[in-house]
Design a protein around this motif. Structure first.
Motif, PDB file in Angstrom:
ATOM      1  N   UNK A 137      40.454  -2.584  30.416  1.00  0.00           N
ATOM      2  CA  UNK A 137      41.833  -2.351  29.975  1.00  0.00           C
ATOM      3  C   UNK A 137      41.832  -1.172  29.007  1.00  0.00           C
ATOM      4  N   UNK A 138      42.902  -0.380  29.032  1.00  0.00           N
ATOM      5  CA  UNK A 138      43.056   0.737  28.097  1.00  0.00           C
ATOM      6  C   UNK A 138      44.537   0.876  27.787  1.00  0.00           C
ATOM      7  N   UNK A 196      43.265   1.657  22.488  1.00  0.00           N
ATOM      8  CA  UNK A 196      42.520   0.406  22.417  1.00  0.00           C
ATOM      9  C   UNK A 196      41.917   0.178  23.800  1.00  0.00           C
ATOM     10  N   UNK A 197      40.608  -0.068  23.817  1.00  0.00           N
ATOM     11  CA  UNK A 197      39.860  -0.278  25.060  1.00  0.00           C
ATOM     12  C   UNK A 197      39.229  -1.663  25.058  1.00  0.00           C
ATOM     13  N   UNK A 222      33.441  -5.987  24.749  1.00  0.00           N
ATOM     14  CA  UNK A 222      33.712  -5.325  23.475  1.00  0.00           C
ATOM     15  C   UNK A 222      35.116  -4.744  23.494  1.00  0.00           C
ATOM     16  N   UNK A 223      35.656  -4.592  22.292  1.00  0.00           N
ATOM     17  CA  UNK A 223      36.957  -3.966  22.101  1.00  0.00           C
ATOM     18  C   UNK A 223      36.752  -2.797  21.166  1.00  0.00           C
ATOM     19  N   UNK A 224      37.331  -1.650  21.522  1.00  0.00           N
ATOM     20  CA  UNK A 224      37.268  -0.475  20.665  1.00  0.00           C
ATOM     21  C   UNK A 224      38.679  -0.042  20.310  1.00  0.00           C
ATOM     22  N   UNK A 270      34.352  -0.696  16.853  1.00  0.00           N
ATOM     23  CA  UNK A 270      33.991  -1.490  18.022  1.00  0.00           C
ATOM     24  C   UNK A 270      33.613  -2.890  17.559  1.00  0.00           C
ATOM     25  N   UNK A 271      34.147  -3.892  18.258  1.00  0.00           N
ATOM     26  CA  UNK A 271      33.848  -5.291  17.956  1.00  0.00           C
ATOM     27  C   UNK A 271      33.361  -5.978  19.227  1.00  0.00           C
TER      28      UNK A 271
END
Length: 69
Positions: A5-6, A19-20, A29-31, A43-44
């Motif tokens: 997703x972006x 947000x990625x 991960x989410x960036x 990044x988490x």
């Protein structure tokens, strides 16, 4: 890692935000990126897809008009 997703806030200036949600099939991960590719990012790691999407939603917040890319 592939992008699942972006989202983009639609701003092309310094307040651009992206947000990625990414995965390699096992880890997620989410960036959150601010200021475009040359800006700052965080990044988490997440334990799964559901938690990654919840975090991405929280990081987007209600302030911007987000567009899914």
């Amino acid at each position: 890692m592939r992008v699942e997703q972006h989202w983009w806030n639609g701003d092309v200036r310094l307040s651009r935000r992206d947000v990625y949600v990414r995965t390699d099939g096992t880890t997620w991960e989410v960036e959150a990126q601010m200021g475009g590719p040359q800006g700052k990012s965080k990044v988490q790691q997440c334990p799964g897809k559901a938690s990654a999407l919840i975090l991405a939603d929280a990081w987007r917040g209600p302030r911007w008009r987000w567009r899914q890319i």
